[in-house]
Enzyme design. Structure first.
Site, PDB file in Angstrom:
ATOM      1  N   SER A 151       0.796  -1.210   0.000  1.00 50.28           N
ATOM      2  CA  SER A 151       0.000   0.000   0.000  1.00 50.28           C
ATOM      3  C   SER A 151       0.837   1.272   0.000  1.00 50.28           C
ATOM      4  CB  SER A 151      -0.933  -0.015   1.205  1.00 50.28           C
ATOM      5  OG  SER A 151      -0.213  -0.396   2.350  1.00 50.28           O
ATOM      6  N   GLY A 152       2.128   1.178   0.160  1.00 47.02           N
ATOM      7  CA  GLY A 152       2.940   2.391   0.102  1.00 47.02           C
ATOM      8  C   GLY A 152       4.117   2.345   1.052  1.00 47.02           C
TER       9      GLY A 152
ATOM     10  N   VAL B  67       6.717   3.547   4.179  1.00 45.74           N
ATOM     11  CA  VAL B  67       6.577   3.966   5.561  1.00 45.74           C
ATOM     12  C   VAL B  67       7.819   4.763   5.942  1.00 45.74           C
ATOM     13  CG1 VAL B  67       6.216   3.215   7.928  1.00 45.74           C
ATOM     14  CG2 VAL B  67       5.312   1.851   6.064  1.00 45.74           C
TER      15      VAL B  67
ATOM     16  N   LYS C  81       2.759   6.389   7.164  1.00 46.00           N
ATOM     17  CA  LYS C  81       2.544   5.518   6.011  1.00 46.00           C
ATOM     18  C   LYS C  81       1.835   6.306   4.924  1.00 46.00           C
ATOM     19  CE  LYS C  81       1.022   0.960   4.927  1.00 46.00           C
ATOM     20  NZ  LYS C  81       1.850  -0.069   5.442  1.00 46.00           N
TER      21      LYS C  81
ATOM     22  N   ASP D 179      -3.593  -9.656   5.837  1.00 44.59           N
ATOM     23  CA  ASP D 179      -2.209  -9.710   5.378  1.00 44.59           C
ATOM     24  C   ASP D 179      -1.272  -9.959   6.567  1.00 44.59           C
ATOM     25  OD1 ASP D 179      -0.160  -9.766   3.598  1.00 44.59           O
ATOM     26  OD2 ASP D 179      -0.087  -7.605   3.239  1.00 44.59           O
TER      27      ASP D 179
END
Ligand SMILES: *[C@@H]1O[C@H](CO)[C@@H](O)[C@H](O)[C@H]1NC(C)=O
Ligand SMILES: *[C@@H]1O[C@H](CO)[C@@H](O)[C@H](O)[C@H]1NC(C)=O
Ligand SMILES: *[C@@H]1O[C@H](CO)[C@@H](O)[C@H](O)[C@H]1NC(C)=O
Ligand SMILES: *[C@@H]1O[C@H](CO)[C@@H](O)[C@H](O)[C@H]1NC(C)=O
Ligand SMILES: *[C@@H]1O[C@H](CO)[C@@H](O)[C@H](O)[C@H]1NC(C)=O
Ligand SMILES: *[C@@H]1O[C@H](CO)[C@@H](O)[C@H](O)[C@H]1NC(C)=O
Ligand SMILES: *[C@@H]1O[C@H](CO)[C@@H](O)[C@H](O)[C@H]1NC(C)=O
Ligand SMILES: *[C@@H]1O[C@H](CO)[C@@H](O)[C@H](O)[C@H]1NC(C)=O
Length: 809
Positions: A529-530, A532, A546, A640
């Site tokens: 998702s990206g 951190v 994040k 996850d």
């Protein structure tokens, strides 16, 4: 046990209420109080409300000379039994005070001068007040709906069917025969466990359940956030934390009450209707001297045979009317001339906790010298059973005396007091083990038999009737108390901390986060998702920021969702401090967890976790997931779970990160539930591929992979080539372990555990973890356990001895 023994100390207390109640009995009571009417204190003996079945009465109850409280009590029992009080700490005058149901809909208690002492705060909602057969005083509105009830505001007593919730607490009275609030509190702690706490003038300490045992060992659970308990009509008490007890006379038709008594014991009473006396049918601490704080600072509880408070030699009672204030020394502490001090030995006595230090296997003389040379050392305990143990005492609390304690406390006192060096032990009397003070002993009298003498006879008397308590128990108590202190886990009312946490959750501006992270300079990691980034907020808090990709749309929805996760608070979940949503920029601000993710501590060759840390990680992760699945404000599936998403703090306590992202991204998606496959290959449950509905069991599967990796120390989620075909390492691993188990190979555990540990692990724990892991990765999700069950199973093994060294062939 005979009632006469039990009853005898109360006779003086009984006469008063009998007189009182007989006066009441001659009048015609009301059955309800209507808007605009009131009860006045002058008519207390004739004007009151009663329940339809006449069991309960509600009105002014005398609590002292010319002092009254608006109360509910049992109408005709012999002992005075108030079950509820509106103004226990602020009694009103015996003249001109009144309780009125005002025209504005509030029920108000006013004192002689007209000042409001208490109010139901039900403006516009109170129309009629009535006392129900359950002992509940209710206020109803015009439609007959409930607008207020006394059951929501208990004092020290819980009646059958009265719910005990997160918002209620029972607080004991100060002393026998008094009504004002004392120091013992029954409440649901922040971890959802029902506890009994002593919150006294000098210390705060827990008494029940057994503080030396972990929550689970006490047969409690901490994940059910419902926080509700109730005593049913049969006399069985059940609570959402799994507390359960019942009256020895379990059954219908018996009047009962659960009261936290002034001595800190929670007792369930049943009424003997033939003589109107209460019988104790259950109590939290049958060994009353184990109720913490009972005798205050420096005081010692012993059985004579009734539990009684005494002051040690050289000390006198601080306030004879309040034993919680304990004893005070009759000498000045002076460290200038240590030579002037000496020790007095009190055999079979200990003060529990508050140790400066403890030392193992040192001679008595050395222990004495250590204390002697330390000014602040008030005493030392020398324990004889097993290996001798020396405890240096910083303060003297929780004193108790029992022949079961093999050892003595040595108090530091000035020589000038001329005390005998050892207070003599009993002569010619048999300790009555387990007889005399068992559960039928109602309410011990700390202030009753008090003698503050330092002479031998008092002590002799005390010892001669003392009860035995296993020495081992004493040992465990002492050592675990020490642990409690060391770990800084002193019980606190954490409500405030919780609120602080809530208010800290906020919206950040992008500029603020840009600055905090120094323009996203230090990247901590990167996920689906990206990225951190590490940052430092203006208030100095270190955070992990994040950055989310474009999938997360809709500012309002984002805010709604994120604030839900911001309220999630569990030690095994990474805390969210806030978020930023500006146009396409979506960021989440988390607490910074210093030791990084689990994969770095598991699969790296240079540093890997030891066994204790591994078990702790497995358990903590399970707790965090159980919380998400079962206890959260909203049901959350992580989707996850993998070592990269399990962070370790400074003490290697795991914290799950990225929870809630599945939910967030799902909002931005096409609208159908979990249409996009989420997760990481190797940790994903077969349901994803099979297009089956996604439930929390997908996390259980992933957890199964993780726990097996924790045991094994290698990536089982990797895929390997076998004979030209791709196969998961996991499949091979499972095949190997299952074969060994089936073949009855004794070494299956040793063969499975990470060889880098060189046999330094606990075998029972390892076996359990492997079994849990295997059941979690079952293809059939219905056969997988829930995370709650996993936690239960692991907790069973939590207290295993430190390490077990396997036999390496
Ligand atoms: C009060 O006591 C009497 C006799 O002891 C009994 O018959 C009566 O039922 C009791 N009243 C209530 C309301 O329990
Ligand atoms: C009514 O409100 C006052 C002031 O807010 C509060 O102190 C009191 O406890 C409330 N009374 C009840 C019965 O909730
Ligand atoms: C009160 O009760 C009536 C009927 O029982 C119900 O229709 C109404 O909604 C209730 N009012 C409130 C405020 O709960
Ligand atoms: C927990 O329950 C078991 C089985 O019912 C019982 O033997 C044990 O004494 C209980 N432990 C505690 C601390 O109450
Ligand atoms: C929590 O406790 C309540 C009340 O005892 C019970 O109804 C509920 O099923 C429990 N929840 C879980 C997840 O065990
Ligand atoms: C109740 O009181 C009666 C009369 O004193 C007594 O005979 C009886 O044993 C008591 N019952 C119980 C259960 O204690
Ligand atoms: C203690 O004994 C000494 C000598 O025997 C005596 O002088 C002193 O007065 C005694 N002190 C007390 C408090 O009795
Ligand atoms: C307790 O005392 C009673 C009477 O004093 C006696 O009958 C009983 O046997 C004793 N019980 C034990 C366990 O010693």
């Amino acid at each position: 046990m005979s009632n006469s023994i039990r009853r005898s100390p109360f006779i003086p207390f009984l006469l008063f209420p009998i007189f009182l109640l007989s006066t009441f009995a001659t009048s015609t009571p009301r059955d309800s109080l209507n808007r605009g009417s009131s009860l006045s204190v002058e008519d207390y003996a004739s004007d009151f409300l009663t329940s339809p079945d006449k069991w309960f009465t509600c009105g002014f109850y005398p609590v002292g000379t010319n002092a009254f409280s608006f109360s509910i009590w049992f109408t005709n029992v012999t002992e005075k039994t108030v079950v509820w009080m509106a103004n226990r700490d602020r009694p009103v005058n015996g003249r001109r005070s009144r309780i009125s149901l005002r025209k504005d809909g509030t029920m108000v208690l006013t004192d002689a001068d007209g000042s409001i002492v208490w109010s139901t705060n039900t403006t516009g909602k109170g129309f009629q007040a009535e006392l129900l057969n359950t002992g509940n005083l209710v206020l109803r509105d015009r439609h007959g709906n409930l607008s207020w009830q006394s059951f929501d505001f208990p004092t020290d007593t819980l009646l059958p069917l009265q719910p005990f919730t997160r918002n209620t607490r029972l607080i004991s009275v100060k002393a026998r025969g008094q009504y004002s609030s004392g120091h013992y509190i029954l409440y649901f702690d922040n971890d959802n466990v029902l506890r009994l706490m002593y919150d006294g003038p000098d210390i705060t300490t827990l008494s029940w359940p057994n503080i030396e045992l972990a929550v689970f060992r006490n047969n409690r659970t901490s994940y059910n956030r419902t926080r509700i308990a109730v005593l049913d009509e049969q006399g069985s008490f059940t609570s959402s934390d799994n507390t359960g007890f019942y009256a020895t006379d379990l059954g219908y038709g018996i009047r009962r009450r659960l009261t936290i008594d002034f001595d800190g014991n929670l007792r369930l009473y049943s009424l003997n209707q033939s003589n109107g006396l209460w019988i104790v049918t259950w109590e939290s601490n049958p060994q009353s001297c184990f109720v913490r704080g009972l005798c205050g600072k420096n005081g010692i509880c012993g059985y004579t045979p009734k539990p009684t408070c005494l002051c040690p030699p050289g000390y006198k009672t601080s306030d004879p009317s309040d034993w919680n204030k304990g004893c005070e020394p009759m000498f000045e502490k002076n460290c200038d001339n240590p030579e002037d001090m000496t020790f007095v030995e009190l055999p079979h006595t200990d003060f529990y906790g508050f140790d400066f230090n403890r030392a193992y296997s040192i001679p008595l003389e050395t222990c004495r010298d250590l204390c002697f040379n330390m000014c602040a050392c008030e005493a030392f305990t020398y324990r004889l059973s097993g290996e001798p143990y020396c405890f240096l005492k910083a303060s003297l609390f929780n004193g108790y005396n029992t022949p079961g304690f093999e050892g003595s406390v040595y108090l530091k006192v000035p020589k000038s007091l001329n005390l005998t060096s050892k207070v003599s032990t009993p002569r010619g009397s048999n300790p009555t083990c387990g007889n005399g003070t068992k559960s039928n002993e109602a309410s011990p009298t700390p202030s009753g038999n008090f003698k503050s003498k330092k002479n031998k006879s008092t002590w002799g008397y005390l010892y001669s009737f003392a009860l035995s308590i296993g020495a081992i128990e004493a040992l465990i108590i002492v050592s675990s108390w020490w642990c409690l202190f060391r770990r800084n886990e002193m019980p606190t009312l954490m409500e405030n901390g919780y609120r602080a946490m809530m208010s800290q959750f906020r919206k950040f501006t992008y500029a603020e986060l840009n600055k905090a992270t120094k323009m996203f300079k230090e990247e901590l990691g990167r996920g689906g998702s990206g990225g951190v980034y590490k940052g430092v907020l203006r208030d100095g808090r270190v955070v992990a920021v994040k950055r989310l990709g474009d999938v997360f749309q809709g500012e309002e929805e984002f805010w709604a969702e994120v604030s839900t996760f911001g309220r999630i608070n569990h030690m095994n979940l990474v805390r969210m401090w806030g978020f930023c949503a500006e146009k396409t920029k979506k960021l989440l601000v988390y607490e910074y967890v210093e030791n990084g993710s689990l994969d770095k501590h598991l699969f790296s060759n240079t540093s890997f976790l030891n066994w204790r840390e591994r078990f702790r990680t497995a358990l903590g992760t399970a707790k965090g997931l159980a919380y998400l699945h079962h206890e959260c404000l909203e049901w959350v599936i992580h989707c996850d779970v993998k070592p990269e998403n399990i962070l370790l703090d400074g003490d290697f306590e795991p914290k799950i990160s990225d929870f809630g992202l599945a939910k967030l991204s799902q909002r931005g998606g096409s609208g159908s539930e979990f249409s996009r496959i989420r997760g990481t290959k190797g940790y994903m449950a077969p349901e994803w591929a099979l297009n089956l509905p996604i439930t929390s069991k997908v996390d259980v599967y992933s957890y199964g992979v993780v726990i097996l990796e924790i045991v094994r120390g290698i990536r089982l989620s990797n895929w390997v080539m076998m004979d030209g075909e791709e196969e998961a390492e996991m499949t091979r691993f499972l095949r190997m372990v299952k074969r060994k188990i089936q073949n009855g190979e004794d070494t299956w555990v040793d063969d499975t555990v990470d060889p880098r540990l060189k046999g330094q692990f606990n075998r029972n724990q390892a076996a359990l973890m492997i079994e849990v892991g295997i059941s979690c990765v079952d293809e059939d999700r219905n056969r997988r356990p829930t995370m709650g069950m996993v936690v239960q199973a692991l907790l069973e093994c939590e207290d295993e001895p430190e390490l077990y060294t396997a036999n390496i062939p």
